[in-house]
Write an enzyme that holds these catalytic residues in place. Sequence first.
Site, short mmCIF file in Angstrom:
data_model
loop_
_atom_site.label_atom_id
_atom_site.label_comp_id
_atom_site.label_asym_id
_atom_site.label_seq_id
_atom_site.Cartn_x
_atom_site.Cartn_y
_atom_site.Cartn_z
N HIS A 37 0.84 -1.20 0.00
CA HIS A 37 0.00 0.00 0.00
C HIS A 37 0.88 1.25 0.00
O HIS A 37 1.94 1.28 0.62
CB HIS A 37 -0.91 0.00 1.24
N ASP A 60 -3.48 9.22 3.75
CA ASP A 60 -3.62 7.79 3.45
C ASP A 60 -5.03 7.53 2.94
O ASP A 60 -6.00 7.70 3.67
CB ASP A 60 -3.34 6.98 4.71
N CYS A 124 -4.24 3.13 -4.69
CA CYS A 124 -3.49 3.90 -3.70
C CYS A 124 -2.33 4.67 -4.33
O CYS A 124 -2.07 5.82 -3.96
CB CYS A 124 -2.99 2.99 -2.58
#
Length: 188
Positions: A37, A60, A124
């Site tokens: 990630h 995030d 992401c």
Amino acid sequence: MRRQQDGVSLAKLRRWLKGVNIFEKAYIFVPIYYRLHWSLAVICIPAREDKIGPIILHLDSLGLHTSNIIFQNIRSFLKAEWEHLNQAGVPTHIPIEESIWKTLISNIETKKIEVPQQDNDYDCGLFVLYFMERFIKDAPPRLIMSDLDMFGKKWFRPAEASRLRDSIKTLLEKHFEDAKNKLDAIDS
């Protein structure tokens, strides 16, 4: 053993920076990749007249990374750089107030920024790129804590970040086509 590895990592990073004084920069983007990630940390160096220390932000799009660990690691890096620069005395060209500089480590602020969340497991990296692009467009020349209100879950729609894939694809196709045309012109 861990301490030695940290020292080796800092030495390698310092060589990679090639003498760049990070405290002269307004912003430093730190893409974070951990456990499949991506997230983004941003080190913000405020203007001297703001009389505050650096601000570390964490963005995030899935909330998978532990912000406090990221803050701790970046704080350790900033401390090492601060100690390295102070070996020759207090630098005069730092845009940080001297009284703040002397106690810099205790003057670092941290903030986890609530950002739009991706709605899948694979965007992401696109979100990190989009965070950087939007940050560059929207942030002031030097950030202070009151500026953080510009960010948030409504900063942009998640679909905007996901569309970045198409923009990158189009850009790459154009560059490949241009390169092919140049090679064809050389061959003829």
